[in-house]
Every structure is written in structure tokens, then in C-alpha cells.
Design a protein around this motif. Sequence first.
Motif, short mmCIF file in Angstrom:
data_model
loop_
_atom_site.label_atom_id
_atom_site.label_comp_id
_atom_site.label_asym_id
_atom_site.label_seq_id
_atom_site.Cartn_x
_atom_site.Cartn_y
_atom_site.Cartn_z
N ALA A 178 0.91 -1.33 -0.12
CA ALA A 178 0.05 -0.05 -0.12
C ALA A 178 0.76 1.10 0.04
CB ALA A 178 -0.83 -0.16 1.23
N THR A 179 1.93 1.04 0.62
CA THR A 179 2.83 2.28 0.64
C THR A 179 3.57 2.65 -0.65
OG1 THR A 179 3.38 1.76 3.12
CG2 THR A 179 5.11 3.46 1.82
N LEU A 180 3.97 1.67 -1.12
CA LEU A 180 4.61 1.59 -2.49
C LEU A 180 3.43 2.22 -3.54
CD1 LEU A 180 6.63 1.03 -4.66
CD2 LEU A 180 5.84 -1.10 -4.92
N ASN A 181 2.28 1.75 -3.45
CA ASN A 181 1.25 2.32 -4.41
C ASN A 181 0.77 3.79 -4.23
OD1 ASN A 181 0.81 -0.18 -5.74
ND2 ASN A 181 -0.76 -0.88 -4.05
N GLN A 182 0.83 4.10 -2.82
CA GLN A 182 0.66 5.56 -2.44
C GLN A 182 1.77 6.42 -3.34
OE1 GLN A 182 -1.82 7.18 -1.28
NE2 GLN A 182 -3.00 5.57 -0.55
N ALA A 183 3.14 5.95 -3.22
CA ALA A 183 4.10 6.69 -3.50
C ALA A 183 4.18 6.69 -5.08
CB ALA A 183 5.45 5.85 -2.97
N MET A 184 3.65 5.60 -5.72
CA MET A 184 3.59 5.73 -7.23
C MET A 184 2.43 6.73 -7.60
SD MET A 184 3.73 1.96 -8.23
CE MET A 184 3.52 2.08 -10.05
N VAL A 185 1.24 6.73 -6.91
CA VAL A 185 0.34 7.69 -7.14
C VAL A 185 0.89 9.23 -6.93
CG1 VAL A 185 -2.14 8.86 -6.28
CG2 VAL A 185 -1.58 6.29 -6.50
N LEU A 186 1.66 9.53 -6.07
CA LEU A 186 1.90 10.66 -5.60
C LEU A 186 3.23 11.12 -6.63
CD1 LEU A 186 2.72 13.21 -3.71
CD2 LEU A 186 4.45 11.86 -2.42
N LEU A 187 4.18 10.36 -7.20
CA LEU A 187 5.12 10.61 -8.09
C LEU A 187 4.62 10.88 -9.34
CD1 LEU A 187 8.29 8.43 -6.81
CD2 LEU A 187 7.81 10.83 -6.29
N LEU A 188 3.76 9.74 -9.73
CA LEU A 188 3.17 10.00 -11.43
C LEU A 188 2.30 11.13 -11.18
CD1 LEU A 188 2.34 6.45 -12.00
CD2 LEU A 188 4.34 7.86 -13.09
N GLY A 189 1.43 11.63 -10.09
CA GLY A 189 0.55 12.63 -10.12
C GLY A 189 1.41 13.88 -10.08
N ARG A 198 0.31 9.85 7.20
CA ARG A 198 -0.92 9.92 6.76
C ARG A 198 -1.50 11.26 6.27
NH1 ARG A 198 -3.51 5.29 5.17
NH2 ARG A 198 -5.54 5.27 5.80
N SER A 199 -0.91 12.32 6.76
CA SER A 199 -1.41 13.72 6.41
C SER A 199 -0.56 13.65 4.78
CB SER A 199 -0.75 14.70 7.09
OG SER A 199 -1.45 14.67 8.26
N LEU A 200 0.47 13.03 4.37
CA LEU A 200 0.86 13.20 3.28
C LEU A 200 -0.12 12.47 2.34
CD1 LEU A 200 3.08 13.89 1.15
CD2 LEU A 200 4.43 11.76 2.04
N THR A 201 -0.43 11.28 2.75
CA THR A 201 -1.56 10.55 1.94
C THR A 201 -2.51 11.18 1.48
OG1 THR A 201 -0.70 8.33 3.08
CG2 THR A 201 -2.68 8.09 1.99
#
Length: 445
Positions: free
Chosen positions: A67-78, A122-125
Motif C-alpha cells: 500500500a505504501t508503494l502504491n501511494q508513492a506511485m500515485v504521488l510521484l506520477l501525479g 498519513r497527512s501526506l497520503t
Amino acid sequence: MKDRAPAIDQLGRGGPGGRSGSGASWLAGVPRPEAAYAAFGLLVYLGVHVGLNGTGGDAEPTVDGMATLNQAMVLLLGLAFVTRHRRICTAALADVRPFLLLLLLAAASSLWSQAPEASLRRSLTLATLMMFAVYAHAVLGTLLICRLHVMVTGAVAFASLAMAAIVPSSGFDVGGYAGAVRGVFSQKNSLGDAMVVGTVALSGLVLHRRRVVATDLVCLALAAGTCILAQATTSFLLCGAVAVMTAVILLLIDASAVAVFGLMTGLMAAALALWVVWVVPVDLFEMLGKDSTLTGRTEIWAAVRQAIADGSVLGHGYSAFWLPETPAARNVWAAIGWVTPSAHSGYLELQLELGLPGLLLVAALGLTTLWVVARAWGAGRWATAGWALIVLTTIAIINYDESSLPRPDIHLLQWILAFAACSAGARPCEAVPAGPAPGGSPRQP
């Protein structure tokens, strides 16, 4: 406010009364990487996670590496896509300003949080979800996101059923719900919830099209059938409620005389349901496959209310309560005799994490949403206003016995998108056709 139309809406794909065409023509003009990113983001915020039965259902909450990796991908690609469309995304921030206060409060709670690092993380998420919402609203548009969401829901439903058939050890839930399909989620309630939000996305398409087609009925049947196999009774009823609300709004838009009859019938049915709940509540719970404690939720709520009373008026910090190292959470677990990962009530969860300020802020967001809905309806943007009302109603109901608020999940994403759609100027794809308006007055061209 100056009208600002997303690219997908400027081209008028899939507008009211129109067809999306064959194949993926409704994606024309949208780069495939961006469409794929949006679909991936929807999967992440749905909480897709292939669960394994090795640890059982009572394991203490832990950090999910995937889940952490997925969130990182959403953030970086976003960040890359938002930078590419920085001008329109920056302008679109004005459409979601009230929700930025929630992000500010979540981040500020790290100052008094019992687990400051967890609150900041979690605020970063939460910030990532808001960035994704702004990008989706400003660049792709609500209609395309709803179409992608319906497609993702269908894929999730088929994948979950396939998982149950091919790998039963992972495709079915554990414990007392061992016969319930959970598919590509960690528990069966998450699968049912995915069907609910998919039905909400479907309602957005139906309202903007202003008619029901055969594929809509197929999608609704798939969602309802999946809820049944998941033994998600509440989700099944919510799918039906969303369908009914969509039909009522359609009638209000295009058939006022029939709408009055339908609305009266619905009110009579609601009154009958309330009477049944009041007179024979235990029998109703048994009919729905539940008990009078709502599967142990009342015990959780009692223990959580005690934790709220014992804590600070500011709460324990954003996402900082249900951690193995926190004494307050362990007290709740000891009181109920098992490990629960949440309060099973979004309203109680808000008070646990963000205290009274969080509860008041979310209440203000709800009232502000009703205000922009009323303004959009008064401006003749009935499809957008109706869909936003369905989104808000669904969130309000779900958070009675499930903890969605204040999580950065698919419900909050839909709420932000619905709010932004109402706040923004009228879209070209929402041009009002000639004909009678609700109440019999002529529509303005």
C-alpha cells in the motif's frame, strides 16, 4: 466564478443524451498514460489488496508495504502530470478550498498527536488524494472519471469472483464469514463497499446521460450480485438506495408529474421502513443477517466513546489511535476482547483522531456541500447537483457503522470531485436542452 471546462468536457464526449461510441472513443484526446494513471489511482483508493488467510482476522494493524508503494506511485506520477497541467490544476484549487482545511487540521494534529510520525505520514497520503482529485477534476473531468470508475468496478468484481473460484484460500473471508467472497480485498466488507461506490459512479453517468441503457442495468446487477456473494447486506441495500435516488432525480429532471408520484411512493416506503425498525428491530436485524449489536459494533462504540471522553478535546492525532503501541487503543481492545482496526463509525473515528474540531469541520463541509448543491440546482445544473447529493448521502449513511471518515479513501475522493463539479462553472457538456424544466417552467436554452 469564471467558467473553466476540462478538456474532456470541452469535446463533449458522452454528454447528456449522447453515446460514448464504439471502443474507447470517449478517451480520444486523453493520453493513454494519464488514463491508465487515473484507473490505477482509483484502484489504490478502493483499497484493492489480495488478502491471505495465514494470519487470521485478528492480527494487529501493521504497515502495508505494498500500500505504501502504491501511494508513492500515485504521488510521484501525479506530481509529474500536475506539473504538466500546472496552470489548470492551480486554478482548480479554488473549487476545493474548503477541503484544504481538513488537510491543514490533519497535518497540524501531529503537534499534539500521540504518534506524530504516523500523523505526518498519513497527512501526506491525504495530500496525495487531494492532488489526485484536483488533477482528475481539472484535467480529465468528472464524467471520464466516472466512466473509468465503472470500468474498474467491473474489473474488480470479475477479478474477485475469479479469485474465489481459482484460489479459495485467498478469495474467501476468514472466521465467521468464511463463506463470504472477499476477492481482491482484505475483507468482504471492502468488496461490498467497492460495489457501492461503483454504483455511485454509475449514477453520475446515468444522470448526465438522462436515460438508462441496458449496460447500466447489467452493471447494477453485477454490483448487487457481488454484494450478495460477499454477504455484504448493507452494501447491497445501499446499491439499491443509490439506484432509487438516481431514478427519483431523473424523474425530477424530466418528468415532474411522475416524479411527484414517485417521490410520494418513496416517502411512504421510507415511513413504512422506519415503522418496521421501530416496532420489530430485532426481527429486522435477523432478516438482514445481523444481530441487535450490529455484529459487535455497539460494544466497540461504547469502548470508543469512553476513549474519547478520556482523551483530549483535540483528539489523539490523525491516524494515530489504532496503533499497537498506543495504550488507548489497547484499552479498547481489552474492553471488547478482540482487536478491531477501527471504531466502525466514521463520526466516532473523527472524534478519536481530530477531536471536536474535526467533527465540526466535517459537519461544516457537509453543510457547504449542500449549499453548492442548491446553487448548482438553481442554476439548472441538475445532473451535477443530483449526483453530488447522492455522493453526500451515501457517505453520511456508510459512516454510521463503518469508518470511512476521515480516511483518504474512495469516498473522500468522490466527495471532493462532486463538490468541485458543483463549485466550478457550468460545463459545455451540461448545456440544458430545450423542454420543460422541473416544476413545469420552460428551460432556458
